[in-house]
Design a protein around this motif. Sequence first.
Motif, PDB file in Angstrom:
ATOM      1  N   CYS A 178      -3.705   6.167  -0.588  1.00 28.13           N
ATOM      2  CA  CYS A 178      -2.821   5.157  -0.863  1.00 28.13           C
ATOM      3  C   CYS A 178      -2.578   5.203  -2.413  1.00 28.13           C
ATOM      4  O   CYS A 178      -3.323   5.284  -3.388  1.00 28.13           O
ATOM      5  CB  CYS A 178      -3.622   3.774  -0.771  1.00 28.13           C
ATOM      6  SG  CYS A 178      -2.722   2.433  -1.337  1.00 28.13           S
ATOM      7  N   GLU A 202      -0.466   3.175  -4.027  1.00 26.64           N
ATOM      8  CA  GLU A 202       0.219   2.071  -4.659  1.00 26.64           C
ATOM      9  C   GLU A 202      -1.134   1.098  -5.213  1.00 26.64           C
ATOM     10  O   GLU A 202      -1.745   0.784  -4.251  1.00 26.64           O
ATOM     11  CB  GLU A 202       0.897   1.328  -3.839  1.00 26.64           C
ATOM     12  CG  GLU A 202       2.187   2.078  -3.248  1.00 26.64           C
ATOM     13  CD  GLU A 202       3.190   1.937  -4.455  1.00 26.64           C
ATOM     14  OE1 GLU A 202       3.423   1.088  -5.165  1.00 26.64           O
ATOM     15  OE2 GLU A 202       4.398   2.800  -4.289  1.00 26.64           O
ATOM     16  N   TYR A 203      -1.309   0.786  -6.154  1.00 29.59           N
ATOM     17  CA  TYR A 203      -2.294  -0.096  -6.715  1.00 29.59           C
ATOM     18  C   TYR A 203      -2.588  -1.244  -5.833  1.00 29.59           C
ATOM     19  O   TYR A 203      -1.546  -2.232  -6.008  1.00 29.59           O
ATOM     20  CB  TYR A 203      -2.421  -0.469  -7.973  1.00 29.59           C
ATOM     21  CG  TYR A 203      -3.926  -1.052  -8.684  1.00 29.59           C
ATOM     22  CD1 TYR A 203      -4.950  -0.409  -8.398  1.00 29.59           C
ATOM     23  CD2 TYR A 203      -3.978  -2.600  -8.695  1.00 29.59           C
ATOM     24  CE1 TYR A 203      -6.214  -0.911  -8.736  1.00 29.59           C
ATOM     25  CE2 TYR A 203      -4.916  -2.971  -8.921  1.00 29.59           C
ATOM     26  CZ  TYR A 203      -6.225  -2.463  -8.983  1.00 29.59           C
ATOM     27  OH  TYR A 203      -7.077  -3.047  -9.092  1.00 29.59           O
ATOM     28  N   CYS A 204      -3.488  -1.557  -5.070  1.00 32.45           N
ATOM     29  CA  CYS A 204      -3.723  -2.610  -4.130  1.00 32.45           C
ATOM     30  C   CYS A 204      -4.888  -3.566  -4.380  1.00 32.45           C
ATOM     31  O   CYS A 204      -4.919  -4.388  -3.514  1.00 32.45           O
ATOM     32  CB  CYS A 204      -3.562  -2.311  -2.796  1.00 32.45           C
ATOM     33  SG  CYS A 204      -4.756  -0.832  -2.270  1.00 32.45           S
ATOM     34  N   HIS A 255       0.924  -1.166  -0.081  1.00 30.24           N
ATOM     35  CA  HIS A 255      -0.063  -0.154  -0.072  1.00 30.24           C
ATOM     36  C   HIS A 255       0.825   1.284  -0.166  1.00 30.24           C
ATOM     37  O   HIS A 255       1.969   1.287   0.216  1.00 30.24           O
ATOM     38  CB  HIS A 255      -1.034   0.107   1.130  1.00 30.24           C
ATOM     39  CG  HIS A 255      -1.989  -1.149   1.337  1.00 30.24           C
ATOM     40  ND1 HIS A 255      -3.136  -1.131   0.497  1.00 30.24           N
ATOM     41  CD2 HIS A 255      -1.923  -2.166   1.938  1.00 30.24           C
ATOM     42  CE1 HIS A 255      -3.913  -2.077   0.946  1.00 30.24           C
ATOM     43  NE2 HIS A 255      -3.185  -2.794   1.706  1.00 30.24           N
ATOM     44  N   MET A 273      -9.375   3.628  -0.787  1.00 28.88           N
ATOM     45  CA  MET A 273      -8.462   3.727   0.436  1.00 28.88           C
ATOM     46  C   MET A 273      -7.976   5.073   0.955  1.00 28.88           C
ATOM     47  O   MET A 273      -7.115   5.547   0.324  1.00 28.88           O
ATOM     48  CB  MET A 273      -7.459   2.549   0.290  1.00 28.88           C
ATOM     49  CG  MET A 273      -6.602   2.274   1.432  1.00 28.88           C
ATOM     50  SD  MET A 273      -5.686   0.847   1.195  1.00 28.88           S
ATOM     51  CE  MET A 273      -4.446   0.801   2.580  1.00 28.88           C
ATOM     52  N   HIS A 284      -8.899   0.042  -3.899  1.00 34.97           N
ATOM     53  CA  HIS A 284      -7.701   1.059  -4.092  1.00 34.97           C
ATOM     54  C   HIS A 284      -8.153   2.393  -3.921  1.00 34.97           C
ATOM     55  O   HIS A 284      -7.591   3.149  -3.198  1.00 34.97           O
ATOM     56  CB  HIS A 284      -6.637   0.604  -5.142  1.00 34.97           C
ATOM     57  CG  HIS A 284      -5.862   1.739  -5.385  1.00 34.97           C
ATOM     58  ND1 HIS A 284      -4.662   1.792  -4.399  1.00 34.97           N
ATOM     59  CD2 HIS A 284      -5.450   2.660  -6.288  1.00 34.97           C
ATOM     60  CE1 HIS A 284      -3.994   3.021  -4.971  1.00 34.97           C
ATOM     61  NE2 HIS A 284      -4.537   3.471  -6.113  1.00 34.97           N
TER      62      HIS A 284
HETATM   63 CU1  CUA Z   1      -3.932   0.063  -0.685  1.00 31.02          CU
HETATM   64 CU2  CUA Z   1      -3.898   1.125  -2.869  1.00 31.02          CU
END
Ligand code: CUA
Length: 158
Positions: A139, A141-143, A104, A150, A147
Amino acid sequence: MHLHKYEKYWLLFGGGSLIVFLLITGIMAFHNGSHPPSAKNTINHEKVDQIAPFNKPGVHKVSGKDWDYEIVVLASAFYYNPPELEVPVGSKVKFIATSKDVVHGFEISGTNVNMMLEPGYVSEYVTTVDKAGEYLIVCNEYCGVGHAQMHSMLKVVD
Ligand code: CUA
């Protein structure tokens, strides 16, 4: 096709070297590869919510340290614990954060705080919050599917 005896050896040797080379680079990439630059310590991410300080996420006043507050954040798909942070303006703050599952991000918009949170690593950043206001934490960062939703909030209060 007729191969000379020694050519066979060289082919075997070449193929063998290639496999050894791939193994070595693979192992090196595994060890050094995705270590986030802000992370110093490692932690067992599966049990991270039982390990200090991540067993008590939140804003903690500290004394006898170079900073006034420690903000402990545990990220997981797709939220931050705690969901909101509040500190007095002018505080020197140490962010201590990690992820419970996947990679993340932790970017506080309008500040220079921007950390990558990776399971197994503890990311830290010390800064002084010198302007009151509400700062959105996102966030970056692609999670996964959640996402875009977030986020969290840092409130710097007078
Ligand atoms: Cu956690 Cu994108």
